[in-house]
Design an enzyme around this catalytic site. Structure first.
Site, mmCIF file in Angstrom:
data_model
loop_
_atom_site.group_PDB
_atom_site.id
_atom_site.type_symbol
_atom_site.label_atom_id
_atom_site.label_comp_id
_atom_site.label_asym_id
_atom_site.label_seq_id
_atom_site.Cartn_x
_atom_site.Cartn_y
_atom_site.Cartn_z
ATOM 1 N N TYR A 92 41.554 45.970 41.798
ATOM 2 C CA TYR A 92 41.699 46.318 40.522
ATOM 3 C C TYR A 92 40.444 46.707 39.872
ATOM 4 O O TYR A 92 39.379 46.611 40.017
ATOM 5 C CB TYR A 92 42.320 45.073 39.708
ATOM 6 N N CYS A 93 40.630 47.198 38.589
ATOM 7 C CA CYS A 93 39.600 47.618 37.514
ATOM 8 C C CYS A 93 40.207 47.583 35.972
ATOM 9 O O CYS A 93 41.317 47.232 35.934
ATOM 10 C CB CYS A 93 38.775 48.903 37.894
ATOM 11 N N THR A 94 39.439 48.055 35.301
ATOM 12 C CA THR A 94 39.530 47.921 33.717
ATOM 13 C C THR A 94 41.110 48.517 33.113
ATOM 14 O O THR A 94 41.717 48.081 32.919
ATOM 15 C CB THR A 94 38.607 48.530 32.930
ATOM 16 N N ILE B 267 43.444 45.788 34.336
ATOM 17 C CA ILE B 267 43.312 44.456 33.619
ATOM 18 C C ILE B 267 43.971 44.598 32.271
ATOM 19 O O ILE B 267 44.649 43.959 31.918
ATOM 20 C CB ILE B 267 42.047 44.199 33.591
#
Length: 319
Positions: free
Chosen positions: A177-179, A206
């Site tokens: 996952y990332c921003t 996220i």
């Protein structure tokens, strides 16, 4: 109701002439009185912009009228003011930089998309490795519970970290996952080309997870780091917590500052009190560095006194 909005978005699509596109896009953004940072490459666009609700809505309509971006998803945050000071649109080789010898095209290979509810199930699965694809300082202020923290300071270091830790990840289900999702599009694709078979990614990142009506950001601890003047934003609407720790004394903290030595510029979490106590510097070397921007404002006497207060000595006092 807030008067401003912040838009986070990306799209992998072909842009034939990134330099010309960047110039024209900058002019359009300025005309709409937007501020922000947009990267453009032959592989697509990656941006964050802020503006009034009217201006940002106009921008989304403007992008929707271009066939290349007609289905582009915008993550929208309410804001009280601009999140940037200026407007930049820059052509780049990549819209996120992994700096690989052979680049990965997410339109050809990428990890399986997990929607927020599916990702929450993965978080609770003991047989799944949840891998944070962001930088260490992003992780330190907030992350998903149980996620692995790669020891990296920028995205292009991530493949090297994976290779160093390949034995621990081999034959595991990996969910990354990332921003906002853009880094994972490319990173998850690289994982697959590197021999990892069961690779998934949080669709929309996220930011999307935090706004989902079912998950409401549950199982996220801390805040989400963002690359604008807000620095961090809340995600968990269920049971928010603070995970950030003050660099100097380890107490709970969600306030980032940059080391006042411009040759260092390290981001550290620090309270206002500790920022002043330690002269906004991450180390003794940075405190006594001649280019330190904080200590330049102090007299020699005050500088010496402030150092002595934390049991340190100025270079002039060393025999």
């Amino acid at each position: 109701m807030s008067d401003y909005q912040v838009l986070l978005y990306y799209k992998y699509t072909t842009i034939d002439d990134p330099e010309t596109f960047a110039k024209e896009h900058l002019a359009a953004c300025k005309e709409m009185e937007l501020k922000g940072r947009i990267l453009v490459a032959s592989e697509g666009i990656n941006g964050t912009v802020s503006g009034t609700v009217e201006a940002t809505n106009k921008y989304m309509d403007y992008m929707a009228n271009d066939a290349r971006f007609a289905d582009m998803v915008f993550k929208i945050d309410a804001a009280d003011s601009h999140a940037f000071k200026k407007m930049h649109v820059r052509p780049r080789a990549e819209i996120v930089s992994l700096s690989l010898e052979e680049d990965v095209n997410p339109l050809e290979v990428t990890g399986t998309y997990l929607e927020p509810t599916e990702f929450r199930e993965a978080l609770l699965d003991e047989d799944t490795v949840i891998l944070d694809a962001r930088n260490d300082y992003e992780f330190d202020i907030g992350h998903f519970r149980g996620a692995v923290r790669p020891d990296i300071q920028n995205f292009r270091e991530l493949p090297g970290w994976i290779e160093e830790n390949r034995d621990q990840l081999a034959d595991k289900k990996i969910v990354t996952y990332c921003t906002g999702g853009i880094r994972c599009e490319k990173f998850s694709g690289w994982l697959k080309t590197a021999g990892f078979e069961d690779v998934s990614q949080l669709h929309g990142g996220i930011a999307t997870y935090g706004k989902n009506e079912e998950t409401k950001g549950e199982l996220w601890d801390g805040q989400m780091y963002v690359f604008d003047e807000r620095i961090a934003v809340p995600i968990n609407q269920v049971n928010p917590t603070i995970v950030g720790k003050d660099y100097f004394d380890g107490t709970p903290c969600e306030r980032y500052i940059n080391c006042a030595n411009p040759y260092c510029n390290k981001q550290i979490l620090a309270s206002i009190e500790n920022e002043e106590k330690y002269l906004r510097s991450c180390s003794h070397e940075c405190r006594v560095h001649p280019a330190n921007l904080y200590t330049k404002e102090l007299s020699k006497e005050e500088f010496t006194e402030r150092l002595q207060a934390i049991s340190e000595t100025s270079p002039e006092m060393v025999q």
